[in-house]
Design a protein around this motif. Structure first.
Motif, PDB file in Angstrom:
ATOM      1  N   GLN A 583       0.842  -1.187   0.000  1.00  0.00           N
ATOM      2  CA  GLN A 583       0.000   0.000   0.000  1.00  0.00           C
ATOM      3  C   GLN A 583       0.885   1.247   0.000  1.00  0.00           C
ATOM      4  O   GLN A 583       2.028   1.220   0.450  1.00  0.00           O
ATOM      5  N   TRP A 584       0.343   2.343  -0.538  1.00  0.00           N
ATOM      6  CA  TRP A 584       0.990   3.636  -0.437  1.00  0.00           C
ATOM      7  C   TRP A 584       0.520   4.297   0.850  1.00  0.00           C
ATOM      8  O   TRP A 584      -0.658   4.214   1.212  1.00  0.00           O
ATOM      9  N   LEU A 585       1.435   4.970   1.545  1.00  0.00           N
ATOM     10  CA  LEU A 585       1.081   5.644   2.798  1.00  0.00           C
ATOM     11  C   LEU A 585       1.575   7.087   2.743  1.00  0.00           C
ATOM     12  O   LEU A 585       2.751   7.346   2.469  1.00  0.00           O
ATOM     13  N   TRP A 602       2.671  22.319   4.534  1.00  0.00           N
ATOM     14  CA  TRP A 602       2.874  21.073   5.271  1.00  0.00           C
ATOM     15  C   TRP A 602       4.040  20.321   4.661  1.00  0.00           C
ATOM     16  O   TRP A 602       4.284  20.400   3.453  1.00  0.00           O
ATOM     17  N   VAL A 603       4.786  19.611   5.500  1.00  0.00           N
ATOM     18  CA  VAL A 603       5.825  18.704   5.010  1.00  0.00           C
ATOM     19  C   VAL A 603       5.339  17.280   5.219  1.00  0.00           C
ATOM     20  O   VAL A 603       4.532  17.008   6.122  1.00  0.00           O
ATOM     21  N   GLY A 604       5.796  16.356   4.371  1.00  0.00           N
ATOM     22  CA  GLY A 604       5.294  15.001   4.501  1.00  0.00           C
ATOM     23  C   GLY A 604       6.128  13.981   3.768  1.00  0.00           C
ATOM     24  O   GLY A 604       7.197  14.289   3.221  1.00  0.00           O
ATOM     25  N   SER A 605       5.640  12.764   3.778  1.00  0.00           N
ATOM     26  CA  SER A 605       6.324  11.659   3.116  1.00  0.00           C
ATOM     27  C   SER A 605       5.301  10.786   2.412  1.00  0.00           C
ATOM     28  O   SER A 605       4.172  10.627   2.890  1.00  0.00           O
ATOM     29  N   LEU A 606       5.706  10.234   1.301  1.00  0.00           N
ATOM     30  CA  LEU A 606       4.906   9.262   0.572  1.00  0.00           C
ATOM     31  C   LEU A 606       5.779   8.033   0.359  1.00  0.00           C
ATOM     32  O   LEU A 606       6.830   8.121  -0.284  1.00  0.00           O
ATOM     33  N   VAL A 607       5.382   6.904   0.948  1.00  0.00           N
ATOM     34  CA  VAL A 607       6.201   5.706   0.886  1.00  0.00           C
ATOM     35  C   VAL A 607       5.359   4.524   0.446  1.00  0.00           C
ATOM     36  O   VAL A 607       4.127   4.511   0.592  1.00  0.00           O
ATOM     37  N   LEU A 608       6.046   3.525  -0.082  1.00  0.00           N
ATOM     38  CA  LEU A 608       5.422   2.245  -0.414  1.00  0.00           C
ATOM     39  C   LEU A 608       5.678   1.294   0.745  1.00  0.00           C
ATOM     40  O   LEU A 608       6.826   1.076   1.144  1.00  0.00           O
ATOM     41  N   GLN A 609       4.599   0.741   1.315  1.00  0.00           N
ATOM     42  CA  GLN A 609       4.706  -0.188   2.434  1.00  0.00           C
ATOM     43  C   GLN A 609       4.353  -1.593   1.986  1.00  0.00           C
ATOM     44  O   GLN A 609       3.533  -1.791   1.092  1.00  0.00           O
ATOM     45  N   GLU A 610       4.994  -2.567   2.664  1.00  0.00           N
ATOM     46  CA  GLU A 610       4.715  -3.979   2.396  1.00  0.00           C
ATOM     47  C   GLU A 610       4.496  -4.687   3.721  1.00  0.00           C
ATOM     48  O   GLU A 610       5.251  -4.467   4.685  1.00  0.00           O
ATOM     49  N   ALA A 611       3.480  -5.523   3.780  1.00  0.00           N
ATOM     50  CA  ALA A 611       3.207  -6.289   4.994  1.00  0.00           C
ATOM     51  C   ALA A 611       4.229  -7.411   5.109  1.00  0.00           C
ATOM     52  O   ALA A 611       4.301  -8.295   4.254  1.00  0.00           O
ATOM     53  N   ARG A 612       5.033  -7.369   6.182  1.00  0.00           N
ATOM     54  CA  ARG A 612       6.085  -8.367   6.378  1.00  0.00           C
ATOM     55  C   ARG A 612       6.086  -8.842   7.821  1.00  0.00           C
ATOM     56  O   ARG A 612       5.674  -8.126   8.736  1.00  0.00           O
ATOM     57  N   SER A 613       6.591 -10.059   8.009  1.00  0.00           N
ATOM     58  CA  SER A 613       6.817 -10.566   9.357  1.00  0.00           C
ATOM     59  C   SER A 613       8.098  -9.938   9.891  1.00  0.00           C
ATOM     60  O   SER A 613       9.102  -9.855   9.184  1.00  0.00           O
ATOM     61  N   ALA A 624       7.963   0.180   5.521  1.00  0.00           N
ATOM     62  CA  ALA A 624       8.273   1.032   4.366  1.00  0.00           C
ATOM     63  C   ALA A 624       9.438   0.422   3.593  1.00  0.00           C
ATOM     64  O   ALA A 624      10.492   0.123   4.165  1.00  0.00           O
ATOM     65  N   ILE A 625       9.260   0.228   2.282  1.00  0.00           N
ATOM     66  CA  ILE A 625      10.312  -0.387   1.461  1.00  0.00           C
ATOM     67  C   ILE A 625      10.847   0.571   0.403  1.00  0.00           C
ATOM     68  O   ILE A 625      11.904   0.311  -0.185  1.00  0.00           O
ATOM     69  N   ASP A 626      10.124   1.682   0.149  1.00  0.00           N
ATOM     70  CA  ASP A 626      10.599   2.595  -0.894  1.00  0.00           C
ATOM     71  C   ASP A 626       9.824   3.895  -0.797  1.00  0.00           C
ATOM     72  O   ASP A 626       8.696   3.935  -0.296  1.00  0.00           O
ATOM     73  N   THR A 627      10.461   4.983  -1.238  1.00  0.00           N
ATOM     74  CA  THR A 627       9.734   6.229  -1.423  1.00  0.00           C
ATOM     75  C   THR A 627       9.078   6.214  -2.804  1.00  0.00           C
ATOM     76  O   THR A 627       9.365   5.333  -3.620  1.00  0.00           O
ATOM     77  N   ALA A 628       8.225   7.190  -3.070  1.00  0.00           N
ATOM     78  CA  ALA A 628       7.431   7.119  -4.290  1.00  0.00           C
ATOM     79  C   ALA A 628       7.374   8.472  -4.985  1.00  0.00           C
ATOM     80  O   ALA A 628       7.453   9.527  -4.344  1.00  0.00           O
ATOM     81  N   ASN A 629       7.231   8.421  -6.298  1.00  0.00           N
ATOM     82  CA  ASN A 629       6.941   9.607  -7.093  1.00  0.00           C
ATOM     83  C   ASN A 629       5.440   9.879  -6.988  1.00  0.00           C
ATOM     84  O   ASN A 629       4.620   9.056  -7.400  1.00  0.00           O
TER      85      ASN A 629
END
Length: 661
Positions: A583-585, A602-613, A624-629
């Motif tokens: 998901q994107w967060l 406002w300042v912020g972040s947009l990241v790609l998240q992955e559900a992991r153990s 979070a596994i990566d930032t996003a365009n």
């Protein structure tokens, strides 16, 4: 303080070998004959477990080194017992610990070889039983076998809770390093309260009769002043008149001390030590730290301790414990007088008023005295006629509760440190005087279950009601400050460089990148995003949090911990699922600026998240596994997007200055 905590973590990361050496030394000293009674090895193992979860040290090397240290200390104790036999236990310097040695000998006689295994988990016996085994005919090989197994299990049992705690700190580190450090400090203070209580009780039990004898001897030599001591210590003399006079003297002592410490006519400013402690605790402030402190603050307020006091009174009356009831009424009456009297002493304004900060919710300046008396006398009444182990638990729980209440008052700026110490000492002295009078004048044993159940339930219900009434424990996000002369052109050209490019953690340590700057009213941004399919993550409710324990939960069903930047919680967090695992967060924080036309930034972040153990497979959590365009994701909500070297400037409003897409 935050700098010291950060320096310790950095030192541990740079010198993991020395950290393991400290672990070995603590585990070894904890097992050395008698000396181990005073060594807090459990705390060291717990801390190492937290470092394991944070990937500073490895799990199995830590367990084996701790076990080896414990086995080494046990062998030293075993060798002492084998070398000196019974002479070791008959030495003059050991007489004060004679009861502990006797308990260890009886325990070993009853359990034999398996007693070596069991003693590893029995506190003070751990430091004595190996020497007792050495003095017995027990073979060395059998001792090594039993103790080796026990040491490995003991090390694992103490390190694993630290791993779980450290795992939560790993998640909390994404929330705020300050919150993590605050939790560590609270855990250390609670442990210290238990340890100090145990040591104090053991010292008092060893010397109580000698002290009371000396008090009675002094009373006989001083007929006038001596009547105070005799009335409290001699069961044949009445105690009530003396207790009343001592309460008045105690109030005078407390009032004079407070006046000399903090009277505005004597001190225009707080003591440097008070100001320094307040500032150190301010360094640890986060919205969630404030929420935790507010929870404990409520436990020391009248809406909680008054129902507890009434429940205790009714319970004693139902049990027909006349003397206990009388002492409880005296505690409440004189405790209330002390609290009200000390409240009349003029002092420097509390920190929150002195620095013009938001006052803590619903506190009273001198409530600490009465809270100390109530929570302090309950274990006195409950522990009368009980074993030393039970007394330790009763007093330990009360001490931990008072520590948490006091620290919460200091953390929230409700009290200066010196003032809190005076009030705490006055409350404890009055409790001690009442306890001495009760114990020395035909004390009655209070029924444990019949007292703990109603009083404990009342405490829980009153605390829950108080927390429910104060629903908004988390303070609202602060309003952004206006920066004059900040224009749209300035922002596009180089003004964006004035703002943080990374989320700051404890002591300003950079964390995740902040790859967004968004201009526009927050409600408009939220509405535009929700129209584009962005939704809030599941709330941090207990039922939702349990999904973290599921191996197959979809990412959109997993709650996401909030994060803090520069001491402030996020003002917006939305997600956009990509599939069942990803998901994107999006998160936004205040940028402390408005444009000259009033538009907030406002300042912020947009990241790609992955559900992991994560964390040894104990939890499943969005990582979070990566930032996003943001261009393809946020274009419907922000039609104007500009890329400035990986930093994206977005706006949802039409700017009066040209905004180049």
């Amino acid at each position: 303080m935050t700098e010291l905590g950060q320096a310790f973590l950095l030192w541990t990361e740079a010198h993991p070998g020395l950290a393991l050496l400290i672990l070995f030394a603590a585990a070894m000293l904890d097992a050395v004959f008698i000396l181990g009674v005073f060594v807090p090895a459990g705390l060291v193992l717990f801390a190492i477990g937290a470092l394991v979860a944070l990937d500073v040290v490895a799990f199995w090397p830590a367990v084996l080194i701790a076990a080896l240290g414990g086995l080494t200390g046990d062998l030293l104790s075993f060798a002492l017992g084998r070398r000196y036999r019974e002479r070791l236990f008959e030495s003059a310097w050991l007489q004060r610990r004679r009861m502990l040695v006797t308990r260890a000998q009886q325990f070993f006689q009853r359990h034999g070889g398996k007693g070596v295994l069991m003693a590893r988990f029995l506190g003070p016996l751990r430091a004595v039983l190996p020497a007792v085994a050495g003095a017995s005919p027990m073979p060395l090989w059998l001792f090594l076998l039993a103790d080796g197994v026990a040491a490995v299990v003991w090390a694992s049992a103490y390190i694993l809770p630290g791993v779980v705690f450290g795992a939560s700190l790993g998640l909390a580190a994404q929330v705020a390093g300050r919150l993590a450090l605050l939790l560590v400090l609270l855990a250390a203070l609670v442990w210290g309260a238990f340890a100090l209580t145990r040591l104090s009780l053991q010292t008092a039990s060893d010397r109580a009769e000698r002290w009371l004898g000396a008090l009675l001897d002094w009373s006989r030599r001083h007929r006038r002043l001596g009547r105070f001591g005799a009335a409290l210590a001699d069961p044949s003399q009445p105690e009530t008149p003396v207790l009343a006079l001592l309460a008045i003297l105690l109030w005078a002592l407390g009032a004079l001390t407070l006046f000399l410490l903090a009277a505005p006519s004597l001190h225009a400013y707080p003591w440097p030590s008070d100001a320094a402690i307040f500032q150190w605790l301010r360094d640890l402030h986060t919205p969630y730290g404030i929420a935790i402190a507010t929870v404990f603050l409520h436990l020391g307020e009248w809406p909680v301790y008054t129902p507890v006091a009434v429940a205790m009174l009714l319970t004693l009356m139902v049990q027909r414990r006349t003397r206990a009831t009388a002492h409880w009424l005296a505690a409440l009456a004189f405790g209330g007088v002390l609290s009200l009297g000390l409240a009349r002493v003029p002092t420097v304004d509390a920190p929150h008023a002195y620095f013009l900060l938001t006052p803590p919710p619903g506190y009273a300046a001198r409530d600490l005295v009465l809270a100390t008396v109530i929570y302090g006398l309950i274990p006195v009444l409950l522990s009368t006629g009980r074993s030393a182990h039970q007394r330790t638990w009763f007093y330990g729980v009360a001490s931990a509760l008072l520590v948490l209440i006091t620290v919460s008052r200091l953390y929230l700026g409700a009290q200066w440190f010196s003032h809190a110490m005076v009030l705490l000492v006055i409350g404890l002295l009055w409790t001690a005087l009442l306890g001495l009078g009760f114990r020395r004048h035909r004390p009655s044993v209070v029924r444990l279950g019949a007292t703990l159940v109603p009083v404990g339930l009342t405490f829980l219900l009153a605390a829950t009601a108080q927390w429910t009434l104060d629903r908004d424990l988390l303070p609202a996000a602060r309003s952004v400050e206006v920066r004059t002369g900040f224009t749209w052109t300035d922002w596009q050209q180089d003004g964006f460089q004035q703002f943080a490019s990374q989320r700051s953690d404890i002591a300003g340590r950079p964390k995740q990148p902040l790859n967004l700057q968004w201009a526009g009213p927050l409600p408009a941004i939220r509405e535009a995003l929700e129209r584009s399919g962005w939704t809030p993550p599941p709330p941090l409710a207990s039922g939702q949090v349990l999904r973290w324990l599921s191996d197959a939960a979809a990412v959109d069903t997993l709650p996401v911990l909030p994060q803090v930047h520069a001491g402030e919680r996020q003002v917006l967090m939305l997600r956009h699922p990509q599939d069942a695992r990803r998901q994107w967060l999006l998160r936004l924080w205040p940028a402390d600026a408005r444009f000259d036309d009033g538009t907030p930034l406002w300042v912020g972040s947009l990241v790609l998240q992955e559900a992991r153990s994560a964390y040894l497979g104990l939890m499943r959590y969005p990582i979070a596994i990566d930032t996003a365009n943001p261009d393809p994701l946020l274009r419907p909500a922000a039609p104007i997007i500009r890329d400035v070297g990986g930093l994206y400037l977005l706006t949802t409003v039409a700017s009066p200055e040209p905004f180049h897409d």
